[in-house]
Design an enzyme around this catalytic site. Sequence first.
Site, short mmCIF file in Angstrom:
data_model
loop_
_atom_site.label_atom_id
_atom_site.label_comp_id
_atom_site.label_asym_id
_atom_site.label_seq_id
_atom_site.Cartn_x
_atom_site.Cartn_y
_atom_site.Cartn_z
N TYR A 89 0.84 -1.21 0.00
CA TYR A 89 0.00 0.00 0.00
C TYR A 89 0.88 1.26 0.00
O TYR A 89 0.63 2.21 -0.75
CB TYR A 89 -0.88 -0.06 1.24
CG TYR A 89 -1.93 1.01 1.38
CD1 TYR A 89 -3.03 1.06 0.52
CD2 TYR A 89 -1.87 1.94 2.42
CE1 TYR A 89 -4.02 2.02 0.68
CE2 TYR A 89 -2.86 2.90 2.59
CZ TYR A 89 -3.93 2.94 1.72
OH TYR A 89 -4.90 3.88 1.88
N LYS A 140 0.98 4.17 -2.71
CA LYS A 140 0.52 5.51 -2.32
C LYS A 140 1.62 6.55 -2.44
O LYS A 140 1.35 7.70 -2.77
CB LYS A 140 -0.04 5.48 -0.89
CG LYS A 140 -1.38 4.76 -0.76
CD LYS A 140 -2.45 5.39 -1.65
CE LYS A 140 -3.86 5.06 -1.21
NZ LYS A 140 -4.88 5.54 -2.18
#
Length: 320
Positions: free
Chosen positions: A166, A170
């Site tokens: 993640y 991101k």
Amino acid sequence: MGNRLEGRVAVVTGAGRGIGRCHALNLASEGAKIVVNDLGGGPGGQTDDATAQPADEVVQEIKDTGGDAVAVYDSVASMEGGERIIQTALDSFGRLDILINNAGILRDRMIYNTTEEEWDVVVAVHLKGHFACLKPAAQVFRQQRGGRIVNTSSESALGNMGQGNYAAAKEGITGLTRVVARDLGRYGVTCNSIRPRAGTRLTLDPELLEQQKRAMQSRAGGRLGGGDSDVAMTGMAAGMFKPENVSPFVTWLCTDEAANVNGRSFLVGGNLIGLYTEPTVEAALYNPQEDWTVDYISAIAPQSYLGSIKNIAPAQDPKA
Ligand SMILES: NC(=O)c1ccc[n+]([C@@H]2O[C@H](COP(=O)([O-])OP(=O)(O)OC[C@H]3O[C@@H](n4cnc5c(N)ncnc54)[C@H](O)[C@@H]3O)[C@@H](O)[C@H]2O)c1
């Protein structure tokens, strides 16, 4: 109801639930026509029970308040999906002015246990998902000399334990945002990113909250970077962060008033809208000889900043 976005058309990805739903409703409340994109899958990207219902319900909510909206159920994780989502705006409303890249999933795992599939699916939805919609939208915006893009990053990308896939996606989005801001700024288009805080199915998951609590308790000392996400998770559990509270700033970024805000990253949650600094060199060593050697670095390290560096996560002595 305002009229700051009267006559404009916005695509919001992942708009069937959570923060994206709130973006769609808020943009519509300022007069924008909305393409509500949502694949209707599970929080980890599961598609077995995928349903049109979340997107359809948001379209209905917008229509019930006198607005105009259409649903599209494609996944953002493929180029064809992104193209169809952007084409839906052109086919349904004849134009596109705003792209909010928001769709997202989580597959948290410590790095030594993360599978290739868990890595790929998270990077595909977030990072490729941004590109898949950005590219066809950028072609429209460049032609019409104008447009607004808001991307979605996360505080987790600053270094949350167990979120390698993640965080990679991101933080990639933050870099992508800077580049798109430069690529399209000359055409009157702005591109910014937010790191939101909101109680949604992603953050209010009891297992995730428990994991975060354990990570916070096990930390040996202070750390840099993701420190604020401790505040976020504690606030989340206490119900402090309403997703509705993230959207007004996103809508403002899409108005003419924000024409000179480009390429920046914002923390948005609760009663806070924060502007992030851009990374810069914090301390430096110079070598009068030009060519570095390990011996030379070993000799000067103890007296330099390397000897008293502030760590992101202090490494514990396994023998202690
Ligand atoms: N909630 C927070 O505090 C928080 C913090 C940081 C970042 N974010 C980011 O904000 C965004 C929204 O998250 P949320 O908390 O509202 O989660 P959510 O699960 O409530 O909503 C996400 C929506 O995206 C949709 N979606 C997932 N994969 C998709 C795909 N491939 N194509 C189209 N739609 C897809 C889901 O069906 C869902 O409706 C995500 O990018 C998330 O990573 C959220």
